[in-house]
Design an enzyme around this catalytic site. Structure first.
Site, PDB file in Angstrom:
ATOM      1  NE  ARG A 131      32.764  27.358  12.790  1.00 43.10           N
ATOM      2  CZ  ARG A 131      32.942  27.814  11.540  1.00 43.10           C
ATOM      3  NH1 ARG A 131      31.906  28.085  10.772  1.00 43.10           N
ATOM      4  NH2 ARG A 131      34.145  27.969  11.052  1.00 43.10           N
TER       5      ARG A 131
ATOM      6  CG  HIS B 108      33.386  32.569  -0.643  1.00 44.69           C
ATOM      7  ND1 HIS B 108      32.470  33.350   0.033  1.00 44.69           N
ATOM      8  CD2 HIS B 108      34.259  32.117   0.288  1.00 44.69           C
ATOM      9  CE1 HIS B 108      32.764  33.357   1.316  1.00 44.69           C
ATOM     10  NE2 HIS B 108      33.845  32.618   1.505  1.00 44.69           N
TER      11      HIS B 108
ATOM     12  CB  SER C 283      30.634  27.926   7.397  1.00 42.13           C
ATOM     13  OG  SER C 283      30.339  29.285   7.412  1.00 42.13           O
TER      14      SER C 283
ATOM     15  CE  LYS D  79      28.180  31.462   4.660  1.00 41.48           C
ATOM     16  NZ  LYS D  79      28.895  32.035   5.747  1.00 41.48           N
TER      17      LYS D  79
ATOM     18  CG  ASP E 171      26.861  29.459   7.918  1.00 38.00           C
ATOM     19  OD1 ASP E 171      27.861  28.944   8.428  1.00 38.00           O
ATOM     20  OD2 ASP E 171      26.850  30.610   7.466  1.00 38.00           O
TER      21      ASP E 171
HETATM   22  N1  URA Z   1      33.562  32.481   6.143  1.00 36.17           N
HETATM   23  C1  URA Z   1      32.404  31.822   6.364  1.00 36.17           C
HETATM   24  O1  URA Z   1      31.386  32.108   5.772  1.00 36.17           O
HETATM   25  N2  URA Z   1      32.429  30.830   7.284  1.00 36.17           N
HETATM   26  C2  URA Z   1      33.530  30.458   7.955  1.00 36.17           C
HETATM   27  O2  URA Z   1      33.476  29.537   8.742  1.00 36.17           O
HETATM   28  C3  URA Z   1      34.722  31.174   7.710  1.00 36.17           C
HETATM   29  C4  URA Z   1      34.713  32.178   6.776  1.00 36.17           C
END
Ligand code: URA
Length: 427
Positions: A168, A82, A183, A187, A161
């Site tokens: 947010r 990621h 967040s 995932k 999320d």
């Molecule tokens: N990427 C995400 O998935 N969440 C965040 O809060 C920031 C970047």
């Protein structure tokens, strides 16, 4: 406990317990807790922070707000990467097939671009026919057949999320380390992976502008992943200048194809190889010369198979922009600045990105042939080439794309050393 008592506790800097966090997230996901109370809690977290334990509990609560893929339902050792997002960061696209060609399984759930940072899903959608929304059986079949699949976040994965991220975005609570960590990790942990490599970007084109903040984020991600029983490594990599030589969706797919042919730019190809090696090490796959999978055609074969399983057709060609305009260097010398943020903004002005989630993007536009820090350039040679479809002179909000790009570059008479791409590794 009433939601306002939990908000009050965090507002006053106290540590929330696991039940308070899970009840709040469950109530928000089910619609019993309204957006205004969730926003207040997010703002309290923004100002007061969270302990590693609270962050892990928040991650777990968000992960369990939806479906968690059972690792046993996917074959092989599952490993993912990621990136926290940057300009020209197309690495996932060649990386997943390279790692699959070396024997690991890569179930990758990617995101869309927002603001100046690009998104893997938007890039993949510039391949005619590519569907990012595979059904779950199609996703599993692709993983079984190919070893990698790149899809979008489904409605079932971490719905808390999805809802909280949108909130947010409009309540100025995105740049909070516990909120970003929970967040991202909610995932990723729902994907059913065994191991994860994180690429935390640091610089003008990234969320984290300073090394201090990038370290805090990287450590938070690693601690949370480990608290959840996963093998995790984080790299902090430079995002003061874009990665590779292209920015823009179809242009970045073309660069990804170059990397898969073993002919990509040194930085983007090098980072792909480095991240693949770290993913394979975490997966416990011992392989010599994993990079040779880029030159022997096996990584490219995996990519083509994956694209086919997703309904894509590479033979149809990638979209191209109507106009290509070089930006000439005003003098000879060495590139001393190639500012990622300004180049990301210019690309957004061309239509390659979105200012709002509902905006449509133009897959063909962007910037290519970018010259990078440390390179010698002669007066009049192109600093980059602008691919446009008529929006290049729009003034929005203050400057055109050309004016923005002119501020992105600086040329020095003295030789300039190229900055290191990999700044730190958190094992
Ligand atoms: N990427 C995400 O998935 N969440 C965040 O809060 C920031 C970047």
């Amino acid at each position: 406990m009433l939601p306002q008592w939990i908000i009050e506790k965090k507002r006053d800097g106290a540590e929330l317990d696991s039940v308070e966090i899970s009840d709040f997230i469950r109530g928000y996901t089910q619609g019993d807790i309204p957006d205004y109370q969730m926003s207040a809690l997010a703002m309290a977290i923004y100002f007061k922070g969270m302990t590693p334990r609270e962050t892990a509990d928040l991650t777990l609560a968000m992960m369990h707000s939806g479906k968690v893929i059972d690792p046993a339902s996917i074959p092989g050792i599952k490993v993912d990467k990621h990136s926290t997002g940057g300009i020209g960061d197309k690495i996932s696209i060649p990386l997943a097939p390279l790692v699959a060609a070396c024997g690991a399984t890569v179930p990758m759930i990617s995101g869309r671009g927002l603001g100046i940072t690009g998104g893997t899903l938007d890039k993949l959608e510039s391949i005619p026919g590519y569907r990012v929304g595979l059904s779950e059986p199609e996703f599993f079949q692709t993983l079984e057949k190919v070893g990698c699949s790149m899809i979008g976040q489904t409605a079932e994965i971490a719905p808390a999320d999805k809802k909280l991220y949108a909130l947010r975005d409009v309540t100025a609570t995105v740049p909070s380390i516990p909120l970003i960590v929970s967040s991202i990790m909610s995932k990723k942990m729902a994907e059913g992976i065994d191991a994860l490599v994180l690429d935390v970007k640091c610089g003008s084109g990234a969320f984290m502008k300073s090394i201090k903040d990038a370290r805090l984020l990287a450590q938070g991600l690693v601690d949370t992943g480990r608290a959840m029983g996963k093998k995790v490594t984080a790299l902090i990599t430079d995002m003061h200048q874009p990665l590779g030589r292209t920015v823009g969706n179809a242009l970045e797919i073309q660069e990804s194809l170059d990397i898969l042919n073993g002919k990509g730019p040194a930085d983007s190809q090098g980072l792909t190889i480095e991240l693949a090696q770290r993913m394979l090490a975490l997966a416990g796959i011992q392989i010599t010369n994993h990079d040779s999978r880029l030159t022997d055609g096996s990584a490219m074969k995996k990519f083509k198979q994956m694209v086919k399983c997703h309904g894509g057709d590479l033979s149809a060609g990638l979209p191209t922009a109507g106009k290509q305009t070089p930006l000439p260097a005003p003098k000879s010398g060495f590139i001393s600045k190639c500012d990622a943020e300004a180049i990301g903004r210019a690309s957004l002005l061309l239509g390659a990105g979105r200012a709002k989630t509902t905006d449509l993007i133009d897959h063909a536009v962007g910037i290519s042939n970018l010259r990078k820090i440390g390179e010698r350039i002669e007066k009049g040679e192109p600093l980059c080439i602008i691919h446009s479809n008529g929006r290049e002179n729009d003034l929005s909000p203050q400057r055109s794309c050309f004016q923005t790009l002119e501020t992105a570059f600086q040329i020095s008479e003295q030789p300039v050393e190229a900055p290191p791409l990999i700044i730190e590794v958190i094992q």
